[in-house]
Design a protein around this motif. Structure first.
Motif, PDB file in Angstrom:
ATOM      1  N   ASP A  30       0.836  -1.201   0.000  1.00  0.00           N
ATOM      2  CA  ASP A  30       0.000   0.000   0.000  1.00  0.00           C
ATOM      3  C   ASP A  30       0.871   1.252   0.000  1.00  0.00           C
ATOM      4  OD1 ASP A  30      -2.310  -1.547   0.115  1.00  0.00           O
ATOM      5  OD2 ASP A  30      -2.314  -1.563   2.315  1.00  0.00           O
ATOM      6  N   TYR A  31       0.506   2.209  -0.847  1.00  0.00           N
ATOM      7  CA  TYR A  31       1.225   3.477  -0.920  1.00  0.00           C
ATOM      8  C   TYR A  31       0.221   4.632  -0.957  1.00  0.00           C
ATOM      9  CZ  TYR A  31       5.524   0.982  -2.123  1.00  0.00           C
ATOM     10  OH  TYR A  31       6.623   0.166  -2.094  1.00  0.00           O
ATOM     11  N   THR A  32       0.661   5.792  -0.476  1.00  0.00           N
ATOM     12  CA  THR A  32      -0.075   7.038  -0.630  1.00  0.00           C
ATOM     13  C   THR A  32       0.861   8.057  -1.262  1.00  0.00           C
ATOM     14  OG1 THR A  32      -1.523   6.627   1.264  1.00  0.00           O
ATOM     15  CG2 THR A  32      -1.311   8.904   0.524  1.00  0.00           C
ATOM     16  N   ALA A  33       0.482   8.539  -2.444  1.00  0.00           N
ATOM     17  CA  ALA A  33       1.275   9.552  -3.133  1.00  0.00           C
ATOM     18  C   ALA A  33       0.622  10.913  -2.916  1.00  0.00           C
ATOM     19  CB  ALA A  33       1.368   9.240  -4.621  1.00  0.00           C
ATOM     20  N   ALA A  34       1.451  11.941  -2.756  1.00  0.00           N
ATOM     21  CA  ALA A  34       0.949  13.291  -2.529  1.00  0.00           C
ATOM     22  C   ALA A  34       1.727  14.276  -3.393  1.00  0.00           C
ATOM     23  CB  ALA A  34       1.082  13.672  -1.052  1.00  0.00           C
ATOM     24  N   VAL A  35       1.035  15.317  -3.860  1.00  0.00           N
ATOM     25  CA  VAL A  35       1.651  16.359  -4.677  1.00  0.00           C
ATOM     26  C   VAL A  35       1.334  17.721  -4.051  1.00  0.00           C
ATOM     27  CG1 VAL A  35       1.774  17.455  -6.938  1.00  0.00           C
ATOM     28  CG2 VAL A  35       1.446  14.975  -6.773  1.00  0.00           C
TER      29      VAL A  35
END
Length: 245
Positions: A30-35
């Motif tokens: 599981d990953y969470t990407a943020a910009v």
């Protein structure tokens, strides 16, 4: 403008284009990407986030899993123990778990550990705990499954039988798809290397283990190897045990 890109709260890139390739990701994780946009004052705007789970690769033959490429996991883990491995725990409240541990009594330093605290009695029939691998593709070939099994009776446990089965599953979320290939019933310790007959298995399946009893069991050196079709009768459920010293 510039954008700062984060993966699981860690800054991985600063880009001037509205796209970024994330590398070095683990399978089945599981990953969470943020910009965040970087303003001309040096401040950053609030992040836009997206969560996702990376895909698991389908294993081709020969497939060998010695559990050495993973970090040990804590005991009493009810999460996925190894990326792309899955567990099914019983709904009843018992101290049962699957974990990845370091152990010196097996051939390698890490092994898949099963611990169950369910007494096998007429009151708890067929209460199993499951662990299943990622998909294996035989491409229509016959195969044999091999693994080492080390069983240790829990101290001060009652003299109840321990049941351990190795087999396959076609759906890791559905325990009814489990088909046993090896069945071990014992009330004492044992150390064995198991090898199944040459079997015509489904094209796609997961290697699975299930167990029940007041024990600690360790699985190591798992492999699935393509072999010629047998010239004699071969069936699921037949396997040889070579006792290890």
């Amino acid at each position: 403008g510039e954008w700062a890109v984060y993966s699981n709260d860690s800054l991985v890139a600063v880009t001037t284009t509205p796209s970024c390739l994330l590398g070095g990701l683990e399978s089945g994780t599981d990953y969470t990407a943020a910009v965040r946009e970087i303003c001309w004052t040096g401040d950053t705007a609030e992040a836009a986030t997206v969560s996702f789970t990376t895909l698991c690769p389908t294993q081709s033959l020969p497939w060998v899993e010695d559990f050495e490429s993973y970090s040990s996991s804590p005991s009493y883990s009810t999460d996925v123990v190894i990326p792309c491995w899955h567990t099914i725990l019983p709904a009843i409240n018992v101290a049962s778990y699957v974990s990845l541990v370091s152990i010196g009594s097996l051939h390698s330093s890490r092994a898949l550990k099963f611990y169950d605290h369910i007494y096998v009695t007429q009151h708890t029939p067929n209460v199993f705990i499951y662990a299943a691998s990622s998909l294996v593709n035989t491409e229509g070939r016959a195969a044999t499954v091999q693994f080492d099994l080390n069983v240790t009776r829990v101290p001060q446990s009652p003299d109840q039988p321990f049941i351990f089965q190795a087999g396959i599953m076609t759906d890791v979320s559905d325990s009814t798809t489990f088909i046993p290939m090896v069945t071990v019933v014992t009330t004492g310790d044992m150390h064995c290397s198991f090898s199944t007959d040459s079997l015509q298995l489904p094209d796609l399946f997961s290697v699975a283990f299930r167990f029940c009893g007041d024990i600690s069991a360790f699985v190591d050196n798992l492999s699935v190897t393509a072999v010629p079709l047998p010239t004699h009768e071969s069936k699921i459920g037949r396997a040889s045990c070579r006792e290890r010293v």
